[in-house]
Design an enzyme around this catalytic site. Sequence first.
Site, PDB file in Angstrom:
ATOM      1  N   ASP A   1      -8.315 -10.340   9.995  1.00  0.00           N
ATOM      2  CA  ASP A   1     -10.205 -11.111  10.231  1.00  0.00           C
ATOM      3  C   ASP A   1     -10.118 -12.919  10.008  1.00  0.00           C
ATOM      4  O   ASP A   1     -11.070 -13.065  10.616  1.00  0.00           O
ATOM      5  CB  ASP A   1     -11.212 -10.399   9.143  1.00  0.00           C
ATOM      6  CG  ASP A   1     -11.144  -8.920   9.506  1.00  0.00           C
ATOM      7  OD1 ASP A   1     -10.760  -7.981  10.336  1.00  0.00           O
ATOM      8  OD2 ASP A   1     -11.503  -8.182   8.533  1.00  0.00           O
TER       9      ASP A   1
ATOM     10  N   ARG B   1      -1.788  -1.510   6.615  1.00  0.00           N
ATOM     11  CA  ARG B   1      -3.119  -1.911   7.433  1.00  0.00           C
ATOM     12  C   ARG B   1      -2.457  -3.990   8.419  1.00  0.00           C
ATOM     13  O   ARG B   1      -3.056  -3.850   9.666  1.00  0.00           O
ATOM     14  CB  ARG B   1      -4.562  -2.191   7.128  1.00  0.00           C
ATOM     15  CG  ARG B   1      -4.744  -3.888   6.449  1.00  0.00           C
ATOM     16  CD  ARG B   1      -6.465  -3.876   6.072  1.00  0.00           C
ATOM     17  NE  ARG B   1      -7.023  -4.473   7.523  1.00  0.00           N
ATOM     18  CZ  ARG B   1      -7.251  -5.678   7.769  1.00  0.00           C
ATOM     19  NH1 ARG B   1      -6.755  -6.128   6.617  1.00  0.00           N
ATOM     20  NH2 ARG B   1      -8.340  -6.331   8.673  1.00  0.00           N
TER      21      ARG B   1
ATOM     22  N   PRO C   1      -2.812  -5.757 -16.105  1.00  0.00           N
ATOM     23  CA  PRO C   1      -3.990  -6.814 -15.655  1.00  0.00           C
ATOM     24  C   PRO C   1      -3.377  -7.875 -16.047  1.00  0.00           C
ATOM     25  O   PRO C   1      -4.071  -9.020 -15.561  1.00  0.00           O
ATOM     26  CB  PRO C   1      -4.845  -6.301 -16.991  1.00  0.00           C
ATOM     27  CG  PRO C   1      -4.186  -5.463 -17.578  1.00  0.00           C
ATOM     28  CD  PRO C   1      -3.431  -5.161 -16.672  1.00  0.00           C
TER      29      PRO C   1
ATOM     30  N   GLU D   1      -0.744   1.686 -22.657  1.00  0.00           N
ATOM     31  CA  GLU D   1      -0.659   0.395 -22.387  1.00  0.00           C
ATOM     32  C   GLU D   1       0.123  -0.561 -21.592  1.00  0.00           C
ATOM     33  O   GLU D   1       0.783  -1.673 -22.269  1.00  0.00           O
ATOM     34  CB  GLU D   1      -0.692  -0.617 -24.336  1.00  0.00           C
ATOM     35  CG  GLU D   1      -1.447   0.574 -25.131  1.00  0.00           C
ATOM     36  CD  GLU D   1      -3.127  -0.037 -25.094  1.00  0.00           C
ATOM     37  OE1 GLU D   1      -3.414  -0.938 -24.836  1.00  0.00           O
ATOM     38  OE2 GLU D   1      -4.078   1.260 -24.832  1.00  0.00           O
TER      39      GLU D   1
HETATM   40  C1  JEW Z   1      -3.478  -2.154 -14.969  1.00  0.00           C
HETATM   41  C2  JEW Z   1      -1.328  -0.924 -15.384  1.00  0.00           C
HETATM   42  C3  JEW Z   1      -1.202   0.582 -17.201  1.00  0.00           C
HETATM   43  C4  JEW Z   1      -4.553  -3.909 -13.296  1.00  0.00           C
HETATM   44  C5  JEW Z   1      -5.015  -4.600 -13.050  1.00  0.00           C
HETATM   45  N1  JEW Z   1      -1.208  -2.196 -18.755  1.00  0.00           N
HETATM   46  C6  JEW Z   1      -1.762  -1.919 -18.785  1.00  0.00           C
HETATM   47  C7  JEW Z   1      -3.218  -2.687 -20.320  1.00  0.00           C
HETATM   48  C8  JEW Z   1      -3.743  -1.304 -20.277  1.00  0.00           C
HETATM   49  C9  JEW Z   1      -4.961  -1.080 -20.712  1.00  0.00           C
HETATM   50  C10 JEW Z   1      -5.031  -2.321 -21.758  1.00  0.00           C
HETATM   51  C11 JEW Z   1      -4.533  -3.707 -21.962  1.00  0.00           C
HETATM   52  C12 JEW Z   1      -3.198  -3.009 -20.649  1.00  0.00           C
HETATM   53  C13 JEW Z   1      -4.028   0.227 -18.858  1.00  0.00           C
HETATM   54  N2  JEW Z   1      -2.414   0.372 -17.677  1.00  0.00           N
HETATM   55  C14 JEW Z   1      -2.525  -0.225 -16.812  1.00  0.00           C
HETATM   56  C15 JEW Z   1      -3.842  -1.121 -15.959  1.00  0.00           C
HETATM   57  C16 JEW Z   1      -2.446  -1.722 -14.174  1.00  0.00           C
HETATM   58  C17 JEW Z   1      -1.761  -0.458 -15.843  1.00  0.00           C
HETATM   59  C18 JEW Z   1      -1.250   1.041 -18.286  1.00  0.00           C
HETATM   60  C19 JEW Z   1      -4.507  -2.999 -14.266  1.00  0.00           C
HETATM   61  N3  JEW Z   1      -6.179  -3.715 -14.389  1.00  0.00           N
HETATM   62  N4  JEW Z   1      -5.795  -3.435 -14.419  1.00  0.00           N
HETATM   63  N5  JEW Z   1      -6.034  -5.404 -12.170  1.00  0.00           N
END
Ligand code: JEW
Length: 260
Positions: free
Chosen positions: A171, A156, A87, A114
């Site tokens: 598109d 794609r 994220p 995490e």
């Molecule tokens: C996402 C990979 C792996 C991507 C998007 N990292 C982290 C994390 C998580 C929860 C809370 C805080 C940090 C869970 N998590 C992921 C989340 C990608 C992982 C663990 C992800 N949203 N979430 N765009």
Amino acid sequence: MRLDIISIFPEYFSPLDVSLIGKARERGTLDVHLHQLRDWTHDVHKTVDDTPYGGGPGMVMKPEVWGEAIDSVIGPAGRPRLLVPTPSGRPFTQELAQELATEPWLLFACGRYEGIDSRVMAEYGSRLPVDEVSIGDYVLAGGEVAVLVMVEAIGRLLPGVLGNAHSAVDDSFAPGAMKNLLEGPVYTKPPVWRGREVPEVLLSGHHGKVARWRRDQALRRTVANRPDLVAGLDPAGLDKHDRRLLDELSFRAGPEDVAN
Ligand code: JEW
């Protein structure tokens, strides 16, 4: 394109067996390799996580397991582009999808808990092109779904993956399309469904009026659903009709204004 995916849930990727991506794999356009991260653990419990330094909730993925997994997948001379969903990453956009679609080899590292010990990204960042990427501002439970999203968006765009029935051109480059402008509504037969008529202009055969109507709809939708995009509309791409419509809409912009 070669595509490697490392995850503790390789079963998550069964959607890649079907549809567009499945056919691209059958034809050899896409060469997908799934890997179970736990295969590179050494303890009886196949441990991939540990408690976070500095305290805090949850668990963090151990760097040693990831290091062995990535080293093994890339081999002695391999140099894939490493993509790590998180994220906190850079936004995954259509532009990034287009750039990634030109790469010969992508390696996706799916975290859970995490996330992955940050030294893994630092280590491979000194050896490979590494991008931490976010597919949107919401929190998933792991990287797997983000990788499915990215593989579909990238896949794609590969030559020959979209049949000529679909658009070979993207598109957003279709005639009349414009950067930062959403697509308008679409309709097909029958002309009346549950009492709802297809907008009559679309049945008129008047190509100029159709184009104008579609553009109005696209502008209305953009203002209603993505007001953040309106400021980025290219002024040179807006005619007087467009500007008048945007003026009209700007004082009552909001999702509730669009029923389509
Ligand atoms: C996402 C990979 C792996 C991507 C998007 N990292 C982290 C994390 C998580 C929860 C809370 C805080 C940090 C869970 N998590 C992921 C989340 C990608 C992982 C663990 C992800 N949203 N979430 N765009």
